[in-house]
Design an enzyme around this catalytic site. Sequence first.
Site, PDB file in Angstrom:
ATOM      1  N   ASP A  18     -27.203 -11.113 -25.037  1.00 19.19           N
ATOM      2  CA  ASP A  18     -26.388 -10.781 -24.329  1.00 19.19           C
ATOM      3  C   ASP A  18     -25.588  -9.813 -25.328  1.00 19.19           C
ATOM      4  OD1 ASP A  18     -23.966  -9.407 -23.163  1.00 19.19           O
ATOM      5  OD2 ASP A  18     -23.280 -11.260 -22.346  1.00 19.19           O
TER       6      ASP A  18
ATOM      7  N   GLU B  14     -25.214  -5.630 -21.465  1.00 17.05           N
ATOM      8  CA  GLU B  14     -24.921  -6.688 -20.572  1.00 17.05           C
ATOM      9  C   GLU B  14     -24.004  -6.703 -19.517  1.00 17.05           C
ATOM     10  OE1 GLU B  14     -20.729  -7.708 -22.074  1.00 17.05           O
ATOM     11  OE2 GLU B  14     -21.497  -9.746 -21.977  1.00 17.05           O
ATOM     12  N   GLU B  15     -23.702  -5.319 -18.855  1.00 17.87           N
ATOM     13  CA  GLU B  15     -23.253  -4.627 -17.781  1.00 17.87           C
ATOM     14  C   GLU B  15     -24.509  -4.876 -16.490  1.00 17.87           C
ATOM     15  OE1 GLU B  15     -20.080  -2.683 -19.790  1.00 17.87           O
ATOM     16  OE2 GLU B  15     -23.077  -2.816 -20.365  1.00 17.87           O
TER      17      GLU B  15
END
Length: 635
Positions: free
Chosen positions: A414, A432-433
């Site tokens: 991540d 990441e989101e």
Amino acid sequence: MSHNNSDGVKGCMNQTNNSGNTDSSSRGESKQSQLNSAWDTSKQRSSVNGREGGQERRPAAGENAEKTTRDAKSAEVQNPKPNHSTSGEGSSNQPSQSASMDSSDVSSVVSSLGTRPKPSIELGPTYPIRNLKTMQDFYKEFDQPLLKKEHTILIDLKCFQSGVIVPHQGTDVWDQHHVKFPHLYPRPPSHHKSHAQPSRWEVTRRALLSLTKGSNSIGDVQTAIMSYNSSNKDKWTFDALYNYGQRLQTMDNNLHLLIPKMAKLALNLPELIKKPIPLLRQQQNQGITMSQQQISCLLANAFFCTFPHRNDTKPGSEYANYPTINFSSLFANKTDPTKLDLKAEKLRAIFHYFNTVTNDEEPAKPDGLVTFERISIPPSKLPNWNTTKVPLRNLHISPEGSIENEGTGMLQVDFASRFIGGGVLGSGLVQEEILFLMSPELIVARLFTEKLADNECLKITGPQMYSYTSGYSKTFSWVCPYDDRTKRDIWKRRYRQVVAIDALDFKNPREQYTKDNIKRELNKAFVGFHGDVKTAIATGNWGCGAFKGDPKLKALIQLMAAAVNGRDMAYFTFGNKELAKEIQTMHEKLTMKKVTVDKLYNWLKDFSAYYAREHHFPKDLYGFISEKIDHKASL
């Protein structure tokens, strides 16, 4: 688009949407038009802006496609040890936009530009991905007892071994070392018991109970949330939630049925979690294991913004060092209509997750466990990079494929913010989101994870994937449900493991070539890749977007950290064939000449010194290292 991938998207689109309604006409478009739209959207990724670690950015070359290959994968690839016989040979998993053009299209483009077409870039044979070790290869290690020092388990293990998941009994606490639950909020003092004010939880409980009865509007949700968050009445807005209702709710067509279920789930908090959840603080090695049902309950409370003391993140506040967890920032107003629309797409992923976990008729309703581990390695135990005589390991590299799909069962990286989840509850929409939207169970880490220090990472074992998404940043959209068939270990954790490591943010890109910054990134990657289980690492252009990292340097840093940890690597350049070729060639030179990590580290330091001296047109990093290799060979 290959035949297999086409079938994968069609299979995805033929699944029910998060309303559970299989009649596509009720959503205003046919399945085929949805398929075409999803595919068209996925091809736009090469020209969009991005965001990493909660800051707006323009993606580096090749990185801007890293999220969008997911929507073209078949459900079979979701198994923990997929058949990589085709992807291992470099077959197209998601063609780039240029790959979908025929020869006449290319000719017309070249003619219009008045230039010659660039010669096609052909990668040589790469290490077969099917030979890389995954979690299932180490099933005995993952089947080890969970009970260990500094590991909090929120379920009763004796009952679990009997096939039943029930909460572990504990003693309620309200202190600075544990998550502060809304139902434990202290009652306000009163001199007259008959005139005592209701507790915050009583107000919250009444508001959520009102949502469990009958059909509710978004306005009812807003009213309920603000009844126990009155101090924010002039700060919070719900424009994104209303925008979802106006634009997308008619397609999903089940929010009025879903909200009561979510409210009931949130109200179950005192019954589902009976043991304090410790805060995972800096420089402490701690773990938490909880059931997927407990996670869904915590996230339902986050959606309804019930967690106390978590709305103030100003410097000096109690939770200034923690990410936000209440969803108020996701509902909030943004003057940019595009951002409002993107938040609506985020909400589609969130509502699909809740639809899955609250659907009692769903045979695959999540019933497993997930483990969150904060790992801190003291500086004294970090490698001495000057003297680490370890050769580089095997590398599978491909411009096609993705960390989430082809990397199933590996340690998936991540590209994190120091604050776990980055802008997932705001406007962020990069690696990441989007990962957190595909697997919303990851979001609960924001509840208890203090921001990461330079020698720390967060490792999550067992999260489930719930959604296919398409696009990146401004082209992001929720596509359809993801049927996660990944097998589980004996603790009912999915064979999926994610590690959050945060790269440095280089306002001035030149700063990344200093000795100290190279060492910092090496140490961070080492901490993330550390562990007794030597699964391969699935990664890509870590920190090469808003943080302005050089993907060539970051690839070497990750290869070095992986080598010291005894791990092979699968590296995805997300459509950038030229970068894949350069990294592959560099890796082949280093391994053929048996260059060890210490030698490569010292060459990086030499390049750092050279780069500091040269202010104009410094040499390319790989060219510099190639000269070192050639000089070594001549000696």
